[in-house]
Design an enzyme around this catalytic site. Structure first.
Site, PDB file in Angstrom:
ATOM      1  N   LYS A 154       0.836   1.719   0.238  1.00 41.03           N
ATOM      2  CA  LYS A 154      -0.483   2.347   0.099  1.00 41.03           C
ATOM      3  C   LYS A 154      -0.382   3.725  -0.568  1.00 41.03           C
ATOM      4  O   LYS A 154      -1.325   4.185  -1.201  1.00 41.03           O
ATOM      5  CB  LYS A 154      -1.159   2.513   1.461  1.00 41.03           C
ATOM      6  CG  LYS A 154      -1.350   1.229   2.264  1.00 41.03           C
ATOM      7  CD  LYS A 154      -2.426   0.329   1.687  1.00 41.03           C
ATOM      8  CE  LYS A 154      -2.794  -0.819   2.610  1.00 41.03           C
ATOM      9  NZ  LYS A 154      -1.751  -1.849   2.727  1.00 41.03           N
TER      10      LYS A 154
HETATM   11  C1  LIG Z   1      -1.672  -3.182   2.674  1.00 40.78           C
HETATM   12  C2  LIG Z   1      -0.333  -3.845   2.744  1.00 40.78           C
HETATM   13  C3  LIG Z   1      -0.135  -5.139   2.217  1.00 40.78           C
HETATM   14  C4  LIG Z   1      -1.250  -5.977   1.617  1.00 40.78           C
HETATM   15  O1  LIG Z   1      -1.675  -5.484   0.381  1.00 40.78           O
HETATM   16  P1  LIG Z   1      -3.050  -5.984  -0.268  1.00 40.78           P
HETATM   17  O2  LIG Z   1      -3.229  -5.142  -1.471  1.00 40.78           O
HETATM   18  O3  LIG Z   1      -4.096  -5.727   0.786  1.00 40.78           O
HETATM   19  O4  LIG Z   1      -2.922  -7.436  -0.569  1.00 40.78           O
HETATM   20  C5  LIG Z   1       1.148  -5.684   2.274  1.00 40.78           C
HETATM   21  N1  LIG Z   1       2.172  -5.003   2.850  1.00 40.78           N
HETATM   22  C6  LIG Z   1       2.006  -3.773   3.372  1.00 40.78           C
HETATM   23  C7  LIG Z   1       3.172  -3.095   4.020  1.00 40.78           C
HETATM   24  C8  LIG Z   1       0.760  -3.132   3.327  1.00 40.78           C
HETATM   25  O5  LIG Z   1       0.613  -1.901   3.874  1.00 40.78           O
END
Ligand SMILES: *Cc1c(COP(=O)(O)O)cnc(C)c1O
Length: 515
Positions: A116
């Protein structure tokens, strides 16, 4: 060059929007999501040239291709702020060859150790910039209050991104029963004058429902505006300002793979992405449409496998699907919001998108037509992994390759191995293993997901358990300093509030009054 404007997927916003409009607005009136009305096309030579630039300059180049409505020098300056010292790797998003033709794109070198950060170190800077630009042009404008409900990763990354930014305050609500020890500490020790963090009694659903209700409450909006001069906004992944920075790392990774000899220039790769809200893999689709040589976009799901089933059948169906807890909680999602953007891109038919979204809201399901299904299958494939298989993959990859995966990335690795064909594969790694230490410990100890920790491990604090994992996996990436020091930092936020809408609103108002 003509700047690219944005339209909404449901065709309900009559205005073409600029990039900074979409950042401030987040979601379109009527519930649609903003999409670019055309995509810039990158020549292969331009993609390959990225490999000689620092990551911040790579990001600026992609923003330049979209001709965003921020001065190019300012874009470069903001990117240097976003992708500089906050990352603990000089390449920011390095590609590592873990097995022959299996490359891992590490997106977890940012301040909160989850992917993120790739978007949330960048988007808040453009958010503040967008407000400043409007103020400078004489527009009367409020500051913004960003409200976030989080199951863990988004809350901390948003706090870190928005802390001490101008014109913005941020309040994060997390389920008091629903986050790991490490995740709670990451949030309640957050510094910054403009931040607040509240636990909510209940699980993530309770928390999210209450925050959504506060968003929809007109009298709350009036008080925020009238008394505090604030307008509500959101930082979640439906904001185009979070998607655009994610396109950058697909182009960047391809350039690095060519430079490192992992793929011949111009030859295609497959990418495999651990998927929840469909934001990350959608950015890969946009990169492909812009000219990055990507063949298959492989969507990896956990036991909440609504997306894998959708890609196999064309039916998106949550009408009788139970929400399952898994060792990859950031992928525990049933309504995958960014899928709406893909449906629009495949059809360019806002009326069809509205029909499917209405059917999902009313009946819990929709079925796409044959042509849309075929278009989707031309680019996407998918599969899913059980909880025990995910932990088993963590252990196996550690034993075979001396590389320690977090449980989200393990889902993608396992799917990538099953679906491997001729192309080199880029497995997208979304978290440092230490964010999910308990399940990584179980994996290395050969335990099932449902098994309790052995007493010797169960008695350890969150950070001590991470050091125990290091003992089981000598040579793995060390626990990041920001996590190792968590238990020494003062806890600034201890409030836990109820999950009614008015309790959320009171918490926010109380904080704003005291600030
Ligand atoms: C948010 C997240 C995801 C999923 O990503 P999307 O863009 O929502 O598909 C996968 N792995 C981790 C560790 C995340 O924080």
């Amino acid at each position: 060059m003509e700047p690219i404007h944005y339209r909404d997927t449901r065709g309900l916003d009559p205005m073409p929007r600029t990039f900074t409009d979409t950042v401030l607005q987040g979601i379109a009136p009527g519930g649609g999501l903003y999409v670019p009305e055309r995509l810039p096309i990158l020549a292969l030579a331009d993609i390959l040239a990225l490999s000689s630039l620092p990551y911040a300059a790579r990001a600026a180049a992609i923003y330049r291709a979209f001709s965003v409505d921020v001065h190019p020098e300012q874009v470069e300056h903001l990117m240097e702020q976003a992708y500089g010292d906050a990352f603990d790797h000089p390449l920011v998003a390095p590609v590592v060859e873990v097995d022959a033709d299996m490359h891992v794109l590490e997106l977890w070198h940012g301040p909160t150790s989850a992917f993120k950060d790739m978007a949330l170190q960048c988007m808040p800077l453009f958010f503040s910039e967008a407000v400043s630009m409007r103020l400078a042009s004489g527009e009367p404008l409020d500051d913004y209050l960003v409200l976030v409900a989080t199951s863990g990763d988004t809350g901390k990354a948003a706090l870190e991104g928005f802390a001490d930014r101008e014109h913005v305050r941020i309040a994060v609500f997390y389920p008091a029963d629903g986050v790991s020890d490490i995740q709670r500490l990451q949030m309640v020790t957050q510094t910054g004058e403009n931040v607040a963090v509240f636990g909510v009694r209940g699980n993530f659903d309770d928390c999210q429902t209450a925050v959504k209700a506060a968003f929809a409450d007109a009298s709350f909006a009036e008080v925020l505006h009238g008394v505090h001069g604030l307008r509500l906004s959101s930082a979640n992944s439906i904001n185009w300002g979070r998607l655009l920075p994610q396109i950058v790392y697909y182009a960047s990774a391809y350039a690095d793979m060519v430079a490192g000899g992992g793929v011949v220039a111009g030859e295609p790769i497959d990418v495999c992405v651990p998927t929840g809200n469909f934001g990350n893999i959608l950015a890969g689709y946009y990169a492909k449409m812009m000219g990055v040589p990507i063949d298959r976009l492989i969507c990896a799901s956990n036991e909440n496998r609504v997306l894998a089933d959708f890609l196999a059948t064309g039916a998106y169906d949550i009408s009788s699907r139970d929400f399952v807890t898994t060792p990859s909680p950031s992928m525990d999602i049933l309504v995958s919001s960014n899928l709406e953007r893909l449906l629009f891109e495949l059809t360019h038919d806002p009326e069809a998108v509205r029909r499917w979204q209405t059917s999902l809201a009313e009946n819990g399901r929709f079925l796409v037509d044959r042509a849309t299904f075929a278009a989707m299958r031309e680019h996407f494939a998918g599969d899913w992994v059980s909880n025990d298989e995910a932990l088993d993959t963590v252990r196996r990859v550690w034993q075979d390759h001396g590389y320690l995966l977090d449980p989200h990335t393990a889902v993608a690795w396992e799917v990538a191995e099953r679906m491997r064909a001729d192309n080199p594969v880029l497995v997208v790694s979304t978290a440092h293993w230490a964010k999910f230490g308990t399940d990584v410990y179980k994996a290395l100890a050969g335990l099932d997901y449902d098994a309790p920790l052995p007493a010797s491990a169960a008695s350890l604090s969150g950070v001590a358990l991470l050091h125990a994992v290091e003992g089981l996996a000598p040579g793995a990436a060390p626990v990041p300093g920001s996590l190792a020091e968590l238990e020494e930092l003062p806890e600034r936020f201890s409030a836990v509030v109820g999950s009614r809408r008015d309790e959320i609103e009171d918490a926010v108002e109380g904080w704003l009054r005291d600030a």
